[in-house]
Design a protein around this motif. Sequence first.
Motif, PDB file in Angstrom:
ATOM      1  N   ARG A 174       0.978  -1.246   0.160  1.00 39.50           N
ATOM      2  CA  ARG A 174       0.189   0.103   0.423  1.00 39.50           C
ATOM      3  C   ARG A 174       1.324   1.011  -0.614  1.00 39.50           C
ATOM      4  N   GLU A 175       1.733   1.187   0.349  1.00 38.90           N
ATOM      5  CA  GLU A 175       3.014   2.289   0.865  1.00 38.90           C
ATOM      6  C   GLU A 175       4.402   2.100   0.059  1.00 38.90           C
ATOM      7  N   THR A 176       5.366   2.714  -0.771  1.00 34.32           N
ATOM      8  CA  THR A 176       6.466   2.230  -0.831  1.00 34.32           C
ATOM      9  C   THR A 176       7.575   3.089  -0.297  1.00 34.32           C
ATOM     10  N   ILE A 177       8.253   3.252   0.395  1.00 32.16           N
ATOM     11  CA  ILE A 177       9.532   4.374   0.524  1.00 32.16           C
ATOM     12  C   ILE A 177      10.511   3.845  -0.039  1.00 32.16           C
ATOM     13  N   ASP A 178      10.979   5.088  -0.488  1.00 31.45           N
ATOM     14  CA  ASP A 178      12.394   5.481  -1.285  1.00 31.45           C
ATOM     15  C   ASP A 178      13.433   5.571  -0.390  1.00 31.45           C
ATOM     16  N   ALA A 179      14.199   4.927   0.524  1.00 36.13           N
ATOM     17  CA  ALA A 179      15.833   4.555   0.892  1.00 36.13           C
ATOM     18  C   ALA A 179      16.400   4.483   0.646  1.00 36.13           C
ATOM     19  N   ALA A 180      16.532   5.268  -0.751  1.00 36.25           N
ATOM     20  CA  ALA A 180      18.252   5.224  -0.899  1.00 36.25           C
ATOM     21  C   ALA A 180      19.127   6.760  -0.860  1.00 36.25           C
ATOM     22  N   GLY A 181      20.145   5.579  -0.289  1.00 35.97           N
ATOM     23  CA  GLY A 181      21.744   6.440   0.506  1.00 35.97           C
ATOM     24  C   GLY A 181      21.082   6.635   1.320  1.00 35.97           C
ATOM     25  N   LEU A 182      19.668   5.571   2.155  1.00 40.20           N
ATOM     26  CA  LEU A 182      19.089   6.203   4.036  1.00 40.20           C
ATOM     27  C   LEU A 182      19.806   4.359   4.024  1.00 40.20           C
ATOM     28  N   HIS A 183      20.002   5.010   5.897  1.00 39.86           N
ATOM     29  CA  HIS A 183      20.554   3.908   6.439  1.00 39.86           C
ATOM     30  C   HIS A 183      19.002   3.781   7.737  1.00 39.86           C
ATOM     31  N   VAL A 184      18.644   2.245   7.386  1.00 36.47           N
ATOM     32  CA  VAL A 184      17.850   2.324   8.376  1.00 36.47           C
ATOM     33  C   VAL A 184      18.089   1.545   9.188  1.00 36.47           C
ATOM     34  N   LEU A 185      17.903   1.920  10.352  1.00 37.85           N
ATOM     35  CA  LEU A 185      18.279   1.390  11.893  1.00 37.85           C
ATOM     36  C   LEU A 185      17.106   1.295  12.528  1.00 37.85           C
ATOM     37  N   PRO A 186      17.112  -0.502  13.982  1.00 34.31           N
ATOM     38  CA  PRO A 186      16.220  -0.710  14.526  1.00 34.31           C
ATOM     39  C   PRO A 186      15.863   1.096  15.606  1.00 34.31           C
ATOM     40  N   GLY A 187      14.186   1.065  15.193  1.00 35.55           N
ATOM     41  CA  GLY A 187      14.272   1.984  16.270  1.00 35.55           C
ATOM     42  C   GLY A 187      15.038   1.788  17.913  1.00 35.55           C
ATOM     43  N   VAL A 188      15.348   3.179  18.115  1.00 29.43           N
ATOM     44  CA  VAL A 188      15.799   3.283  19.683  1.00 29.43           C
ATOM     45  C   VAL A 188      14.858   2.843  20.592  1.00 29.43           C
ATOM     46  N   ILE A 189      15.439   2.252  21.792  1.00 26.59           N
ATOM     47  CA  ILE A 189      14.478   1.586  23.021  1.00 26.59           C
ATOM     48  C   ILE A 189      14.768   2.981  23.972  1.00 26.59           C
ATOM     49  N   ASP A 190      14.446   3.935  24.469  1.00 29.66           N
ATOM     50  CA  ASP A 190      15.300   4.781  25.195  1.00 29.66           C
ATOM     51  C   ASP A 190      14.916   4.360  26.730  1.00 29.66           C
ATOM     52  N   ALA A 191      15.336   3.598  27.307  1.00 30.23           N
ATOM     53  CA  ALA A 191      15.437   2.636  28.592  1.00 30.23           C
ATOM     54  C   ALA A 191      15.237   3.290  29.692  1.00 30.23           C
ATOM     55  N   HIS A 192      15.513   4.987  29.827  1.00 29.77           N
ATOM     56  CA  HIS A 192      15.518   5.581  30.979  1.00 29.77           C
ATOM     57  C   HIS A 192      15.233   7.242  30.442  1.00 29.77           C
ATOM     58  N   VAL A 193      13.408   7.308  31.038  1.00 23.43           N
ATOM     59  CA  VAL A 193      13.603   8.843  30.614  1.00 23.43           C
ATOM     60  C   VAL A 193      11.722   9.238  32.341  1.00 23.43           C
ATOM     61  N   HIS A 194      12.489  10.359  31.590  1.00 22.07           N
ATOM     62  CA  HIS A 194      11.247  10.838  33.401  1.00 22.07           C
ATOM     63  C   HIS A 194      10.320  11.732  32.197  1.00 22.07           C
ATOM     64  N   PHE A 195       9.066  11.294  32.254  1.00 24.29           N
ATOM     65  CA  PHE A 195       8.211  12.571  31.616  1.00 24.29           C
ATOM     66  C   PHE A 195       7.341  12.864  32.283  1.00 24.29           C
ATOM     67  N   ASN A 196       7.186  12.539  34.082  1.00 21.76           N
ATOM     68  CA  ASN A 196       6.695  13.391  34.644  1.00 21.76           C
ATOM     69  C   ASN A 196       4.841  13.539  34.456  1.00 21.76           C
ATOM     70  N   GLU A 197       4.337  12.502  33.945  1.00 22.53           N
ATOM     71  CA  GLU A 197       3.056  13.368  33.805  1.00 22.53           C
ATOM     72  C   GLU A 197       2.502  11.317  34.311  1.00 22.53           C
ATOM     73  N   PRO A 198       1.593  11.511  35.731  1.00 27.00           N
ATOM     74  CA  PRO A 198       0.576  12.928  35.994  1.00 27.00           C
ATOM     75  C   PRO A 198       1.240  13.710  36.821  1.00 27.00           C
ATOM     76  N   GLY A 199       1.019  14.768  37.424  1.00 28.01           N
ATOM     77  CA  GLY A 199       1.318  15.380  38.660  1.00 28.01           C
ATOM     78  C   GLY A 199       2.435  16.169  38.315  1.00 28.01           C
ATOM     79  N   ARG A 200       3.111  16.653  37.531  1.00 27.96           N
ATOM     80  CA  ARG A 200       4.521  17.091  36.810  1.00 27.96           C
ATOM     81  C   ARG A 200       4.252  17.361  35.489  1.00 27.96           C
TER      82      ARG A 200
END
Length: 450
Positions: free
Chosen positions: A43-69
């Motif tokens: 249904r969709e084709t993406i041309d990635a010529a010239g691009l590197h395709v990496l696995p999406g990052v998994i950031d195991a350490h964030v503070h988004f402070n919701e709810p409350g702050r």
Amino acid sequence: MPDYDVIIRNGTLVMPNGELRADLAAADGQIAAIAPELAGGARETIDAAGLHVLPGVIDAHVHFNEPGRAEWEGIASGTRALVAGGTTAFFDMPLNAHPPTLDAASFDLKLAAMRASALADFALWGGLTPDNLDTLGELAERGVIGFKAFMSNSGIDDFHAADDLTLYEGMRRAARLGRIVAVHAESDALTAALARRALAEGRVGVRDYLASRPVVAELEAIGRAILYAGETGCALHIVHVSSGRGVALVAEARARGVDVSCETCAHYLALTDEDAERIGALAKCAPPLRGRDEQAALWQQLLDGTLPMVTSDHSPAPASMKTGDDFFKIWGGISGCQSLLAVLLTEGHARRRLPLATVAASTAGYVAQRFGLAPRKGRIAEGADADLALVDMRQRYRLDAADLQYRHRHSPYVGREFHGRVVRTLLRGATIFRDGRAVAAKPAGQLLTP
């Protein structure tokens, strides 16, 4: 009827064992096929010529402070920043939300907030404090990724540091529950006493703060946590290790059979104590930025595989909390989750020849394995979720405050030149970031459990 939902053609895929020029197809949220000149339609084709395709990052350490702050950050703005940086999953810490995630009720509050706003998949850390040993079981039943404890003052009144008995007994319970314990490893006895002495003498500058949290405070706490983990059989993870000597302690314990791992953060790889003096409040964190020798050791350990994991420890705050003459009173947190991958591509790959496969492993592959999310997450392979970051390694850019997606557009990385720009991010095969902005039709983040 198309064969696939999306095909990414002509890209260079960053696989666990190296790079591969091939096409990638996704269907029903998963990687369905990988092959050169892949047959079939989509249904969709993406041309990635010239691009590197990496696995999406998994950031195991964030503070988004919701709810409350949420005025400090919030899930909507925080996840916009994540996807702009190529991140497709994150683990939110139990503080600085209010209430912190210490029982089933507070878990449910945070889960509802995540489902309403998260653009990326997420896991939730539960807390381990003197106040909630009896609720660790209900947090495990809810699906926390693990339990986070502070061995020094957290800086938040409603999240108390774990004394030795709390940490020891909490590890025993966590071992029975099959959950990892993550610790902020700094000796409170050392850091608190040194801070009191500095304040009593009227020494409140940047260097005074750095001196109040020496490397030895980190090493002592790491050693103590490893001892408790070995005695209790608990899986242990040391967060934001700032020194090469700290990583070495973890590696030595792992070689002895202790189930222990560690992470460092992008800011320890990109910035030093000299930058703390130059930048000031925006570069204050705990543990603090170290000297060049410690930074060089971290890079060498990342290159040789001793250091397996890098996170952002994104800990934002309003500008009013990042100013002042007394460096001890300034909020100790760095805004950096949008730049995690950028730091590794620039300081690691471009400047130190860190292989892209190592970049991918330290930000995705190892994270998924260590926290029980593999084989679904963290890799480019058939059957894995199609969580991907498309990067143009040819692009160089200087980060401007206007580029930041955070609620408060400040960061110690502003003004820094980066190599490699994330041009597109996909979550389970659907594009969620493109052309400089988040484009997801609605929040699609799902809860990840070990």
